[in-house]
Enzyme design. Structure first.
Site, PDB file in Angstrom:
ATOM      1  N   HIS A  74       0.853  -1.183   0.000  1.00 13.34           N
ATOM      2  CA  HIS A  74       0.000   0.000   0.000  1.00 13.34           C
ATOM      3  C   HIS A  74       0.896   1.242   0.000  1.00 13.34           C
ATOM      4  O   HIS A  74       1.983   1.223   0.568  1.00 13.34           O
ATOM      5  CB  HIS A  74      -0.847  -0.052   1.282  1.00 13.34           C
ATOM      6  N   CYS A 103      -4.794   2.452  -3.712  1.00 10.41           N
ATOM      7  CA  CYS A 103      -3.546   2.928  -3.098  1.00 10.41           C
ATOM      8  C   CYS A 103      -2.419   1.930  -3.292  1.00 10.41           C
ATOM      9  O   CYS A 103      -1.598   1.709  -2.386  1.00 10.41           O
ATOM     10  CB  CYS A 103      -3.730   3.216  -1.612  1.00 10.41           C
ATOM     11  N   GLN A 133      -4.499  -4.925   6.923  1.00  6.12           N
ATOM     12  CA  GLN A 133      -5.449  -5.942   6.461  1.00  6.12           C
ATOM     13  C   GLN A 133      -5.236  -7.261   7.191  1.00  6.12           C
ATOM     14  O   GLN A 133      -5.836  -8.274   6.818  1.00  6.12           O
ATOM     15  CB  GLN A 133      -5.316  -6.154   4.941  1.00  6.12           C
ATOM     16  N   ASP A 144       3.021  -4.275   7.950  1.00  6.77           N
ATOM     17  CA  ASP A 144       1.813  -3.474   7.801  1.00  6.77           C
ATOM     18  C   ASP A 144       0.631  -4.412   8.016  1.00  6.77           C
ATOM     19  O   ASP A 144       0.316  -5.228   7.155  1.00  6.77           O
ATOM     20  CB  ASP A 144       1.807  -2.848   6.400  1.00  6.77           C
ATOM     21  N   LYS A 190     -10.646  -0.016  10.270  1.00  7.18           N
ATOM     22  CA  LYS A 190     -10.839  -1.195   9.422  1.00  7.18           C
ATOM     23  C   LYS A 190     -11.265  -2.407  10.244  1.00  7.18           C
ATOM     24  O   LYS A 190     -11.392  -3.502   9.710  1.00  7.18           O
ATOM     25  CB  LYS A 190      -9.531  -1.515   8.682  1.00  7.18           C
TER      26      LYS A 190
HETATM   27  C1  LIG Z   1      -2.458  -2.676   3.482  1.00  6.09           C
HETATM   28  C2  LIG Z   1      -2.774  -1.293   3.953  1.00  6.09           C
HETATM   29  N1  LIG Z   1      -1.807  -0.538   4.496  1.00  6.09           N
HETATM   30  C3  LIG Z   1      -2.035   0.702   4.951  1.00  6.09           C
HETATM   31  C4  LIG Z   1      -3.280   1.268   4.853  1.00  6.09           C
HETATM   32  C5  LIG Z   1      -3.470   2.660   5.349  1.00  6.09           C
HETATM   33  O1  LIG Z   1      -4.311   2.686   6.454  1.00  6.09           O
HETATM   34  P1  LIG Z   1      -4.895   4.074   6.991  1.00  6.09           P
HETATM   35  O2  LIG Z   1      -5.471   4.765   5.800  1.00  6.09           O
HETATM   36  O3  LIG Z   1      -5.912   3.694   7.980  1.00  6.09           O
HETATM   37  O4  LIG Z   1      -3.751   4.833   7.567  1.00  6.09           O
HETATM   38  C6  LIG Z   1      -4.319   0.523   4.302  1.00  6.09           C
HETATM   39  C7  LIG Z   1      -5.675   1.079   4.184  1.00  6.09           C
HETATM   40  O5  LIG Z   1      -6.144   1.458   3.125  1.00  6.09           O
HETATM   41  C8  LIG Z   1      -4.057  -0.783   3.837  1.00  6.09           C
HETATM   42  O6  LIG Z   1      -5.028  -1.518   3.294  1.00  6.09           O
END
Ligand SMILES: Cc1ncc(COP(=O)(O)O)c(C=O)c1O
Ligand SMILES: Cc1ncc(COP(=O)(O)O)c(C=O)c1O
Lengths: 404, 135, 404, 135
Positions: free
Chosen positions: A120, A362, A200, A197, A223
């Protein structure tokens, strides 16, 4: 035997379903049950006050509730201590905290950072900025034709002794469940600091950060049934102790003098200024909710829905599915339909109150790698039922009729 | 799921026609102006090549990928631009482009509809890409 | 004539008052009316979804409501454009954003930073860290015996051409209303970049950032009837455009490639990752609420209460009041009582359900300057009524009886 | 506002007495151990000076400012420590200190009550200041 739960009963906790939507965008943000908004409202209406500097009862109550979330989260991810559980706004802030506080201190000119092509943006851009500042190099682990990380290439990169390895536990774009435990072990053996990270990951399966063995683990409350505005960074205590603060100001200090300042102990050293108090309390209620369901049951439910959806979508002509087979993926399905742009599909689905994501999720480096600008994506959670998948299939067929 | 292609309020026949058979699609050789813009929210890209003579847009082509809305909008815009004085092209505004599309565009899709106009504005007469027009 | 409002009617919007508390800690965090929690609940129950990448109606609705707050705030502070209105978690994050994104680029070895001795830790520690990193010097403007900034000394410091001047519009510890407009003008003339900490300004009086003339203005939603988790950084567009992002990740980018990344336009360049959506929407409702009351009426009401409290407290023997006369202060009164530690006073007040703050108020340099470890502090807001002040006086007398 | 000094559940006579007339208050000259700690949440400071001979706390003084709870707690603790073997002093725990105070301490005030114990622990037998005992 894995505990199961009654989805119809669960859905009653989510007032939004009374609007009639089929919500297939939980990888983006989840819905929140009454228990979560109720916990926030209780704070607002019964003991609304600032924390930690409490001199009266309602502020004590707020502090106790706020800190209670830390223990709930510690238990959820099996951290050693609540000192390792830092409140953030979400995954993005957690990763940025590590990039600033750990990265600026430890990453040096010529160092190697290993990321993956399915990451991401939030787990790419902070490292790109750090690498540019420090003169470090980034290498991205590629995927194979099934959307799974090329472990051979990963091992090769580890031979170059990276300073940092950062990757997503589960891909939000493809649903790929990476072999995180093995990858962390290999990276640690290679001497790297490892950030996972978990945006998910934590919402969808049981996580044990100690078994996982990583140094940092970041995820988002929004989430996992929690409100917006609150997330978690787990960090191993030794590393956190040795790090400088990220943001500074009220509450993260012991003493402030004109001559200089001493910082508070963990975890508060990393929590400057008034925090998202109501949101952290809401997140605690979300963890309670998930814990009561059981994370294994959550995973089992999502797997069932994912298999059902995978099959239903596979039957549609002109539909391309991206990523691994359902047994090796989380509740996320990315796909495209010949001759129909994902945005057009989402617009048509929306007219049937089917909430579908269309875009790059993203994960533009992945999209570039796949040679597409965007995909459509359906993603599932504890409240998803098969009927919502059926409605999606109906919308796709409708789109195909229109674009025929 | 009751509408059919013929009576669809949004994906009307002519929109679908421009999408499936885009006018002026492709590239120009040695264009006088060539510019691309992307929609940061979905990654779609549209580019335009212009041949300009004596202040008149003699020829124009667009390329890139996108949804039915952005493609139809680009196709319609090139039809309108061809043969127009660059000076007059400057006067084309959002309302014109949306009017020509002739459908109700929701906020989420408005960037799709206006992407080709942005290419024109930024490329052909050098407006900053981040002006107040955005979102 | 200034519009007035009916405090008793206002209090009906705040369910927490049904608990019977006298809440005298609004400078710490305010209470929130039903309108604010209602706006958040509406999001959670009717259009809960992520923003900006919307492909369906509820996400459009969320995006529109989320962005609407920006325009409301723009109007409240009279910024030129919504591009100058950046969402943060609060004042602390706003100041840290400036310290990282502006400060690390512009502050150099030997540069001078001018702060004041009455500043909040959040407007001191980030600059201490920056100064240490860059080898810059910090000077603190002192106060006179009335708790007002020594303007002569300030002017002297300006002669040394500071790179940055940062100060609070209103002191949260003493209530001092600084002559911000004159100070900003003088600092701008001296060539400094100027940040005004508006945490105690924007909630309590009309603010016009253009008339004020500062480069940055930071404040917190939770101190102005908004929920926790959302605040605002105003920055002049030219400066913001020239600054690098602070945090990075999803949503603040235009394109991410393996080769590098381009950033989104203002204000989104500074808003990485999923934002505090519900909280920003709640903040919008708070701004509506305040705007409907009228900021002049808010100030007039607080002034009336402050005068009343000042007088009532002055009558108590052994009580020392800190700071300027009521006409030159905001709705904040710091005091101490001979022989009774502020914490003991707060505990005794708490037994009467009077919420009083005791401590250093995140202003330890000021406490050191005053030669005290802590003070007691009562602070007021739109819902404060005289009866609450009377209850405070009663608690103080009770404490004096116990400690006699 | 109904309680009086005599029957107050929290600010009992002996607490107030120790606050107003703290035992062992002041400084020692050339102490063997001297240590200060502050309560980061309120800025209060308590320090202790120890004279130790043959493992026994021969003399002890405390100084610093604080609320009735922290002062009374420090005063009570010094009374208990005087003449005690350092080894036995190590065994004094939170429960002992709170028990001696004999009142119900709310979470907000617990740091006040335990500040002097922290001085003892960190100063006299070198425990880290940031161990699990905190908050
Ligand atoms: C794999 C992953 N990493 C990071 C993020 C970023 O999370 P947040 O937007 O809550 O900071 C997301 C969410 O879209 C994600 O799916
Ligand atoms: C003057 C002043 N500045 C900064 C802050 C910090 O605000 P926040 O804790 O919301 O970041 C406060 C709040 O306590 C304040 O009163």
């Amino acid at each position: 035997m894995i505990k199961t739960f009654d989805v119809a009963a669960i859905r009653k906790d989510f007032p939004i379903f009374e609007t009639g939507i089929a919500y297939l965008d939980s990888a983006n943000t989840s819905q929140r049950p009454r228990q979560v908004t109720g916990a926030m409202l209780e704070y607002f209406e019964k003991f609304n006050s600032n924390i930690h500097r409490a001199a009266y009862r309602i502020a004590e109550e707020a502090t106790v509730r706020y800190e209670a979330t830390r223990e709930k989260v510690r238990e959820l991810i099996n951290a050693s201590s609540t000192k390792e559980v830092i409140y953030t706004r979400g995954t993005t802030e957690g990763i940025n905290l590590v990039a600033y506080s750990w990265g600026r201190k430890h990453v040096k000119q010529g160092d190697l950072i290993v990321l993956t092509i399915i990451d991401h943006h939030s787990n790419i851009v902070p490292w790109q900025i750090l690498a540019a500042e420090k003169g470090a190099t980034i290498e991205y682990v590629d995927i194979d034709e099934r959307g799974e990380l090329r472990q051979d290439q990963f091992r090769k990169l580890l031979e170059r002794s990276p300073k940092l390895v950062a990757f997503g536990q589960v891909s939000n774009a493809l649903g790929t469940i990476n072999p995180a435990t093995e990858m962390v072990a290999a990276a640690k053996t290679a001497g790297a600091t490892v950030l996972v990270d978990g945006a998910q990951g934590a919402p969808h399966q049981g996580v044990d950060v100690r078994a996982l063995g990583c140094d940092f683990y970041a995820f988002s409350g929004h989430k996992m049934l929690g409100p917006t505005g609150a997330g978690i960074l787990y960090g191993r205590r030794e590393l956190l102790e040795a790090m400088d603060p990220f943001m500074s100001g009220g509450d993260m200090i012991k003493t402030v003098r004109v001559e200089g300042t001493t910082y508070h102990d963990l975890p508060w050293k990393f929590e400057a200024g008034t925090q998202a108090i109501a949101e952290v309390i809401g997140l605690g209620a979300a963890v309670d909710y998930l814990t009561a369901l059981g994370m294994d049951a959550v995973r089992a439910h999502e797997r069932e829905i994912t298999e059902y959806a995978f099959e239903a979508l596979s039957d549609i002509e002109g539909l391309t599915l991206y990523g691994p087979p359902p047994s090796r993926r989380a509740g996320v399905i990315s796909f495209s339909i010949e001759g129909i742009h994902p945005h057009d599909l989402a617009t048509i689905a929306d007219r049937d109150q089917v909430c579908l994501r269309a875009g790059h999720h993203c994960a533009m480096p992945l999209m570039t790698r796949l040679g597409v600008a965007a995909t459509a994506r359906a993603s599932f959670y504890v409240y998803t039922q098969k009927d919502e998948v059926d409605r999606l299939v109906g919308s796709i067929k409708e789109a195909q009729r229109i674009f025929a | 799921m009751s509408s059919t292609a013929a009576d669809d309020q949004f994906y009307r026949e002519y929109i679908l026609d421009h999408y499936k058979n885009p006018r002026n699609f492709g590239r120009l050789e040695n264009p006088d102006i060539s510019h691309e813009e992307d929609n940061p929210l979905c990654g779609d890209v549209i580019g335009m090549d212009f041949r300009v003579k004596d202040g008149v847009i003699e020829d124009i082509r667009f390329h890139g990928r996108g949804c039915a809305i952005s493609q139809a909008s680009a196709s319609l815009l090139t039809e309108r631009l061809k043969g127009l004085r660059l000076e007059d092209a400057k006067k084309i505004g959002k309302a014109d482009v949306l009017g020509e599309l002739g459908i109700d565009i929701s906020p989420a899709r408005i960037k799709c509809a206006l992407l080709s106009l942005k290419v024109l504005k930024v490329g052909a007469y050098g407006l900053a890409g981040n002006d107040e027009d955005e979102e």
